[in-house]
Write an enzyme that holds these catalytic residues in place. Structure first.
Site, PDB file in Angstrom:
ATOM      1  N   CYS A  90       0.873  -1.171   0.000  1.00  0.00           N
ATOM      2  CA  CYS A  90       0.000   0.000   0.000  1.00  0.00           C
ATOM      3  C   CYS A  90       0.914   1.226   0.000  1.00  0.00           C
ATOM      4  O   CYS A  90       2.051   1.139  -0.455  1.00  0.00           O
ATOM      5  CB  CYS A  90      -0.998  -0.032   1.163  1.00  0.00           C
ATOM      6  SG  CYS A  90      -0.281   0.158   2.803  1.00  0.00           S
ATOM      7  N   ARG A 145      -3.612  -0.398   5.399  1.00  0.00           N
ATOM      8  CA  ARG A 145      -4.156  -1.490   4.592  1.00  0.00           C
ATOM      9  C   ARG A 145      -3.259  -2.708   4.514  1.00  0.00           C
ATOM     10  O   ARG A 145      -3.701  -3.824   4.812  1.00  0.00           O
ATOM     11  CB  ARG A 145      -4.484  -0.987   3.178  1.00  0.00           C
ATOM     12  CG  ARG A 145      -5.689  -0.077   3.139  1.00  0.00           C
ATOM     13  CD  ARG A 145      -5.820   0.599   1.816  1.00  0.00           C
ATOM     14  NE  ARG A 145      -4.777   1.623   1.696  1.00  0.00           N
ATOM     15  CZ  ARG A 145      -4.647   2.449   0.680  1.00  0.00           C
ATOM     16  NH1 ARG A 145      -5.484   2.376  -0.334  1.00  0.00           N
ATOM     17  NH2 ARG A 145      -3.706   3.354   0.659  1.00  0.00           N
ATOM     18  N   ASP A 186      -8.133   4.046   0.996  1.00  0.00           N
ATOM     19  CA  ASP A 186      -7.303   4.325   2.167  1.00  0.00           C
ATOM     20  C   ASP A 186      -8.183   4.771   3.324  1.00  0.00           C
ATOM     21  O   ASP A 186      -8.865   5.784   3.228  1.00  0.00           O
ATOM     22  CB  ASP A 186      -6.292   5.421   1.820  1.00  0.00           C
ATOM     23  CG  ASP A 186      -5.185   5.532   2.849  1.00  0.00           C
ATOM     24  OD1 ASP A 186      -5.318   4.956   3.950  1.00  0.00           O
ATOM     25  OD2 ASP A 186      -4.183   6.202   2.550  1.00  0.00           O
TER      26      ASP A 186
END
Length: 151
Positions: A9, A15, A117
């Site tokens: 990420c 994440r 996000d």
């Protein structure tokens, strides 16, 4: 057969650490790592990410790390959270695209294939992101192991 799975990420605090923790929880036989295309090293997972994993009784022991050629070489498959991450990684490490897929797309998602996000979104957003990733992860892993099966 032992698999090496890498999740990527942006900053490697939300994440990808949650995805890695979920993978370790559901598939303890798999070796898992996570990294960020713009990560600093040594940061803990975001408090909300830790809370989202605690709610699922999933252990998350994490320290952020930047994406490196060594990690890419180690991985059998790289699951990116967004097309942007995949694009950045491929510019940084040409040739890595052969083993890189979007997690949601590989899981069969139609429409939006990015996992958004959750940073700054609060506990509910992290919970929703964790739920979205957990479903995608299970479908993607089922597909991957079926495709890589020696029979």
């Amino acid at each position: 057969m032992s698999y090496h799975v890498l999740f990527i990420c942006t900053g490697n605090t939300c994440r990808s650490p949650m995805a890695a923790a979920l993978m370790k929880h559901h598939y303890p036989e798999v070796e898992v790592a996570s990294a960020g295309v713009m990560a600093a090293g040594g940061e803990p997972a975001a408090a909300e990410a830790i809370h989202a994993m605690d709610e699922r009784q999933v252990e998350i022991d994490h320290e952020s790390q930047p994406l490196t050629k060594e990690l890419i070489d180690w991985a059998d498959v790289i699951f990116a959270m967004t097309q942007g991450h995949k694009d950045i990684m491929q510019r940084m490490f040409p040739g890595a695209e052969q083993k890189t897929v979007l997690l949601k797309e590989y899981a069969g998602a139609r429409g939006d294939r990015d996992i958004g996000d959750p940073i700054g979104g609060g506990s509910k957003v992290y919970q929703e992101t964790a739920e979205e990733m957990e479903k995608a992860l299970q479908a993607a892993w089922e597909r991957y192991t079926k495709e890589k099966s020696p029979d």
